[in-house]
Write a protein that holds these residues in place. Structure first.
Motif, PDB file in Angstrom:
ATOM      1  N   VAL A   1       0.813  -1.208   0.000  1.00 37.10           N
ATOM      2  CA  VAL A   1       0.000   0.000   0.000  1.00 37.10           C
ATOM      3  C   VAL A   1       0.850   1.262   0.000  1.00 37.10           C
ATOM      4  O   VAL A   1       0.384   2.322   0.400  1.00 37.10           O
ATOM      5  CB  VAL A   1      -0.952   0.004   1.224  1.00 37.10           C
ATOM      6  CG1 VAL A   1      -2.135  -0.877   0.990  1.00 37.10           C
ATOM      7  CG2 VAL A   1      -0.226  -0.420   2.484  1.00 37.10           C
ATOM      8  N   ASP A   2       2.103   1.176  -0.445  1.00 42.55           N
ATOM      9  CA  ASP A   2       2.916   2.383  -0.522  1.00 42.55           C
ATOM     10  C   ASP A   2       2.405   3.340  -1.594  1.00 42.55           C
ATOM     11  O   ASP A   2       2.773   4.511  -1.604  1.00 42.55           O
ATOM     12  CB  ASP A   2       4.385   2.043  -0.765  1.00 42.55           C
ATOM     13  CG  ASP A   2       4.580   1.086  -1.926  1.00 42.55           C
ATOM     14  OD1 ASP A   2       3.570   0.751  -2.575  1.00 42.55           O
ATOM     15  OD2 ASP A   2       5.719   0.674  -2.177  1.00 42.55           O
TER      16      ASP A   2
ATOM     17  N   MET B   1      -0.612   4.392  -1.690  1.00 47.28           N
ATOM     18  CA  MET B   1      -1.432   5.331  -0.936  1.00 47.28           C
ATOM     19  C   MET B   1      -0.564   6.406  -0.273  1.00 47.28           C
ATOM     20  O   MET B   1      -0.952   7.570  -0.198  1.00 47.28           O
ATOM     21  CB  MET B   1      -2.243   4.595   0.140  1.00 47.28           C
ATOM     22  CG  MET B   1      -3.176   3.528  -0.404  1.00 47.28           C
ATOM     23  SD  MET B   1      -4.421   4.187  -1.517  1.00 47.28           S
ATOM     24  CE  MET B   1      -3.818   3.595  -3.093  1.00 47.28           C
ATOM     25  N   VAL B   2       0.600   6.011   0.186  1.00 47.93           N
ATOM     26  CA  VAL B   2       1.517   6.971   0.809  1.00 47.93           C
ATOM     27  C   VAL B   2       2.013   7.973  -0.222  1.00 47.93           C
ATOM     28  O   VAL B   2       2.112   9.183   0.045  1.00 47.93           O
ATOM     29  CB  VAL B   2       2.700   6.226   1.466  1.00 47.93           C
ATOM     30  CG1 VAL B   2       3.801   7.194   1.862  1.00 47.93           C
ATOM     31  CG2 VAL B   2       2.232   5.469   2.687  1.00 47.93           C
TER      32      VAL B   2
ATOM     33  N   ALA C   1      -0.754  10.370  -0.972  1.00 47.21           N
ATOM     34  CA  ALA C   1      -1.045  11.227   0.186  1.00 47.21           C
ATOM     35  C   ALA C   1      -0.001  12.321   0.340  1.00 47.21           C
ATOM     36  O   ALA C   1      -0.339  13.477   0.627  1.00 47.21           O
ATOM     37  CB  ALA C   1      -1.119  10.377   1.458  1.00 47.21           C
TER      38      ALA C   1
ATOM     39  N   TYR D   1      -3.707  10.699   8.592  1.00 45.82           N
ATOM     40  CA  TYR D   1      -3.810   9.497   7.752  1.00 45.82           C
ATOM     41  C   TYR D   1      -2.436   9.052   7.256  1.00 45.82           C
ATOM     42  O   TYR D   1      -2.113   7.859   7.253  1.00 45.82           O
ATOM     43  CB  TYR D   1      -4.736   9.804   6.572  1.00 45.82           C
ATOM     44  CG  TYR D   1      -4.698   8.786   5.447  1.00 45.82           C
ATOM     45  CD1 TYR D   1      -5.332   7.560   5.571  1.00 45.82           C
ATOM     46  CD2 TYR D   1      -4.022   9.061   4.258  1.00 45.82           C
ATOM     47  CE1 TYR D   1      -5.301   6.636   4.543  1.00 45.82           C
ATOM     48  CE2 TYR D   1      -3.989   8.145   3.237  1.00 45.82           C
ATOM     49  CZ  TYR D   1      -4.628   6.932   3.372  1.00 45.82           C
ATOM     50  OH  TYR D   1      -4.586   6.020   2.359  1.00 45.82           O
ATOM     51  N   LEU D   2      -1.612  10.031   6.855  1.00 48.73           N
ATOM     52  CA  LEU D   2      -0.261   9.712   6.378  1.00 48.73           C
ATOM     53  C   LEU D   2       0.589   9.102   7.486  1.00 48.73           C
ATOM     54  O   LEU D   2       1.357   8.154   7.252  1.00 48.73           O
ATOM     55  CB  LEU D   2       0.400  10.982   5.839  1.00 48.73           C
ATOM     56  CG  LEU D   2       1.819  10.843   5.290  1.00 48.73           C
ATOM     57  CD1 LEU D   2       1.844   9.978   4.048  1.00 48.73           C
ATOM     58  CD2 LEU D   2       2.426  12.201   4.995  1.00 48.73           C
TER      59      LEU D   2
ATOM     60  N   THR E   1      -0.457   7.330  10.109  1.00 48.00           N
ATOM     61  CA  THR E   1      -0.891   5.953  10.357  1.00 48.00           C
ATOM     62  C   THR E   1      -0.438   5.011   9.239  1.00 48.00           C
ATOM     63  O   THR E   1      -0.014   3.891   9.500  1.00 48.00           O
ATOM     64  CB  THR E   1      -2.416   5.884  10.486  1.00 48.00           C
ATOM     65  OG1 THR E   1      -3.021   6.493   9.326  1.00 48.00           O
ATOM     66  CG2 THR E   1      -2.884   6.629  11.713  1.00 48.00           C
ATOM     67  N   LYS E   2      -0.510   5.490   7.991  1.00 51.09           N
ATOM     68  CA  LYS E   2      -0.073   4.657   6.865  1.00 51.09           C
ATOM     69  C   LYS E   2       1.419   4.371   6.926  1.00 51.09           C
ATOM     70  O   LYS E   2       1.866   3.251   6.660  1.00 51.09           O
ATOM     71  CB  LYS E   2      -0.423   5.339   5.539  1.00 51.09           C
ATOM     72  CG  LYS E   2      -1.848   5.103   5.079  1.00 51.09           C
ATOM     73  CD  LYS E   2      -2.013   3.667   4.633  1.00 51.09           C
ATOM     74  CE  LYS E   2      -3.442   3.367   4.232  1.00 51.09           C
ATOM     75  NZ  LYS E   2      -3.636   1.952   3.924  1.00 51.09           N
TER      76      LYS E   2
ATOM     77  N   ASP F   1       2.266   1.765   9.356  1.00 48.74           N
ATOM     78  CA  ASP F   1       1.925   0.421   8.892  1.00 48.74           C
ATOM     79  C   ASP F   1       2.915  -0.086   7.844  1.00 48.74           C
ATOM     80  O   ASP F   1       3.300  -1.256   7.867  1.00 48.74           O
ATOM     81  CB  ASP F   1       0.512   0.412   8.293  1.00 48.74           C
ATOM     82  CG  ASP F   1      -0.541   0.632   9.363  1.00 48.74           C
ATOM     83  OD1 ASP F   1      -0.236   0.371  10.543  1.00 48.74           O
ATOM     84  OD2 ASP F   1      -1.652   1.083   9.029  1.00 48.74           O
ATOM     85  N   ILE F   2       3.327   0.797   6.914  1.00 49.81           N
ATOM     86  CA  ILE F   2       4.144   0.364   5.774  1.00 49.81           C
ATOM     87  C   ILE F   2       5.629   0.373   6.122  1.00 49.81           C
ATOM     88  O   ILE F   2       6.331  -0.608   5.912  1.00 49.81           O
ATOM     89  CB  ILE F   2       3.870   1.279   4.555  1.00 49.81           C
ATOM     90  CG1 ILE F   2       2.421   1.173   4.125  1.00 49.81           C
ATOM     91  CG2 ILE F   2       4.777   0.939   3.394  1.00 49.81           C
ATOM     92  CD1 ILE F   2       1.957   2.345   3.320  1.00 49.81           C
TER      93      ILE F   2
ATOM     94  N   GLU G   1       7.746  10.767   9.573  1.00 49.97           N
ATOM     95  CA  GLU G   1       6.767  10.259   8.606  1.00 49.97           C
ATOM     96  C   GLU G   1       6.808  11.028   7.290  1.00 49.97           C
ATOM     97  O   GLU G   1       6.764  10.435   6.216  1.00 49.97           O
ATOM     98  CB  GLU G   1       5.352  10.338   9.202  1.00 49.97           C
ATOM     99  CG  GLU G   1       5.079   9.350  10.315  1.00 49.97           C
ATOM    100  CD  GLU G   1       5.535   9.843  11.660  1.00 49.97           C
ATOM    101  OE1 GLU G   1       5.989  11.015  11.743  1.00 49.97           O
ATOM    102  OE2 GLU G   1       5.467   9.072  12.643  1.00 49.97           O
TER     103      GLU G   1
END
Length: 557
Positions: free
Chosen positions: A167-168, A170-171, A174, A287-288, A290-291, A294-295, A305
């Motif tokens: 799911v990078d 999405m990062v 974002a 959101y960034l 939290t992502k 996770d990643i 981050e």
């Protein structure tokens, strides 16, 4: 030596024999010129066998295996049946031409069939691909195109689904949106300031923050209507009562011009939009965060981050960033400066995107380059751990951050930093301990559940026994009552005999004690029997007997 060609089409595997190569020539250029002519190329390639796929799902699985360089069982059976057999200890008198060297090496490892993949073979396969519908007679016009279209769609869809796990993407989206929002919110806030300053110019100097300015402008609306009763509301927005009073005082003696109600409505609407964008920017940042946790938790723990997300987006993906050496990661984002320096033979840049890290800012001007090189090294390690580890944890990132802090102290104060081997060993031990704790927690939970089930079952059994005792119906209950009565009589007889023995042996205290002990042993045996039979009335009787015996023993003493 005979040359066979393996062609993987959308409808199945095809095996062709390349014969008569003398007619078109052995070199690549001659083959390339003769490929477009079917009359010449048809004499060169001859179809030996064709194995169609059973279904679209089978075609997708075969296509995935070929793209990964893996030979499936179907392909192996197809080759072993249709190719000449190679005897043990002898060289093959043929070779198999394949498009992908990976699958060729896998075929050779498993079946010992010699494979080759070069420009000459690729040109022959290009000709096969061009005239493939002519080689298969039963193929209807348009069938091959439909099969190619369906397989292309399913293969692309499977690849996209596979990318969802990484799911990078999405990062990357974002962080691009976050940078765009920063620019837009900044420019829109300046527009609100400039627009509302025509009406209330003194407010700009009192409120410096863009978001608060838009909020105050929306709350005040017309400055001529601003009175002291609005001070509590302004205090809630700004958080300072003195500033709220200052705004009210400035509104009374403002030099701004009057605005019409329509102009004020437009200003208020625009200020509201700016506030909405600012609030959305905060949510997007959360959101960034939290992502990224996770990643790439280790990279986020090491460098932050936002900077970590910028590195991932500039590299294209976390996998690409993990493949980069630390020297490339150090100047990632400064490519223009690098190539300009190479062209003009000047000094190359020392840092790129990692300059935004707090570590580079805290280092002295003399040590900024050293710090950038060291930080890039640690970022490279963290990105590889995040990319290739199965479980995500921030332990390695925290340890690497401690190392960078130690390096800063070494440059400033001369304190010797920890060795990399020791730090990695401690990080590995802590991760192992964490895994053990996770493993031990699971069986404890399971055993607790089992014990609860056992307790509930035993409670249910006791309740059932109580219900049976309360009902007392049937002949079985009568028998159960007779048994304890007979046992009571036997116990009373034995107790009378023991009392007589005690009266005779009063002079010998030791003998009396032995008799008491013997009596207690007999009591214990009787207790076990009564428990095995499961009668609650027996237990009550035995308790009464215990009390009587204790009283008697006290009287004798």
């Amino acid at each position: 030596m005979a040359l066979y060609l393996l062609y993987e089409s959308a409808s199945g595997y095809a095996l062709l024999l390349a014969h008569g190569l003398d007619e078109i020539g052995q070199n690549t250029e001659a083959v390339r010129s003769s490929v477009s002519d079917l009359n010449r190329f048809g004499k060169v390639a001859k179809l030996v066998a064709f194995n169609p796929f059973e279904s679209a799902l089978d075609a997708l699985n075969q296509c995935n295996s070929v793209s990964e360089g893996i030979m499936t069982d179907e392909l192996r059976n197809f080759l072993e049946i249709n190719l000449p057999k190679v005897k043990d200890g002898k060289k093959a008198k043929f070779s198999l031409g394949v498009a992908e060297p990976k699958i060729g090496s896998h075929i050779f490892e498993v079946t010992k069939i010699p494979c080759q993949s070069n420009e000459f073979v690729l040109e022959l396969l290009r000709g096969v691909r061009l005239h493939f519908d002519r080689f298969i007679k039963d193929l209807k016009p348009g069938d091959l195109e439909k099969a190619q279209l369906g397989l292309g769609h399913s293969y692309s869809r499977a690849k996209v689904k596979f990318n969802v796990n990484r799911v990078d993407n999405m990062v990357i989206q974002a962080i691009f949106l976050l940078d765009t929002l920063d620019k837009d919110v900044n420019s829109f806030s300046m527009r609100v300031r400039e627009w509302y300053s025509w009406h209330f110019p003194e407010l700009v100097k009192i409120v410096n923050d863009n978001y608060l300015y838009a909020k105050v402008a929306k709350y005040i609306e017309d400055r001529s209507k601003l009175a002291e009763d609005k001070i509590p509301g302004l205090t809630d927005i700004i958080g300072d009562e003195d500033k709220a009073k200052e705004i009210v005082e400035a509104a009374k003696a403002s030099m701004g011009q009057e605005l019409s109600p329509i102009d004020l409505i437009n200003v208020q609407q625009f200020a509201e939009k700016v506030m909405g964008l600012s609030e959305y920017r905060k949510k997007l940042y959360d959101y960034l965060v939290t992502k990224m946790n996770d990643i790439a938790p280790n990279l986020a723990a090491l460098i932050g981050e936002v900077v970590g997300a910028r590195l991932i987006s500039h590299a294209g993906s976390l996998t690409n960033l993990a493949k980069c050496p630390s020297s490339t990661l150090q100047i990632l984002g400064a490519e223009k400066a690098l190539f300009r320096a190479l062209k003009t033979r000047g000094n190359t840049p020392k840092y790129g995107l990692i300059f935004h890290s707090s570590f580079i800012g805290r280092a002295s001007a003399r040590n900024k380059g050293r710090m950038a090189r060291y930080l890039a090294n640690k970022c490279s390690i963290a990105s590889r751990i995040d990319c290739f580890s199965e479980r995500g944890s921030t332990i390695f990132g925290e340890k690497l951050r401690e190392q960078v802090e130690g390096r800063l102290d070494f440059y400033d104060k001369g304190i010797a930093p920890l060795k990399n081997i020791d730090v990695m060993k401690s990080a590995i031990e802590s991760t192992a301990n964490k895994d053990k704790e996770m493993e031990t927690e699971e069986p404890v939970d399971a055993s607790a559940k089992k014990s609860k089930k056992k307790k509930s079952k035993s409670a249910g059994a006791e309740d059932g026994e109580a219900m049976v005792e309360d009902k007392l119906t049937g002949a079985a209950n009568g028998e159960a009552e007779e048994e304890p009565k007979s046992k009571k009589k036997k116990e009373k007889r034995k107790l009378d005999e023991e009392e007589q023995g005690k009266a005779e042996d009063k002079s010998n205290g030791a003998n009396g004690l032995e008799a008491v002990e013997d009596g207690t042993t007999t009591k214990k045996k009787k207790k076990k029997k009564s428990k095995d039979e499961g009668g609650e009335e027996l237990q009550a009787a035995s308790d009464m007997e215990k009390k009587k015996k204790k009283k008697k023993s006290k009287g004798e003493d």
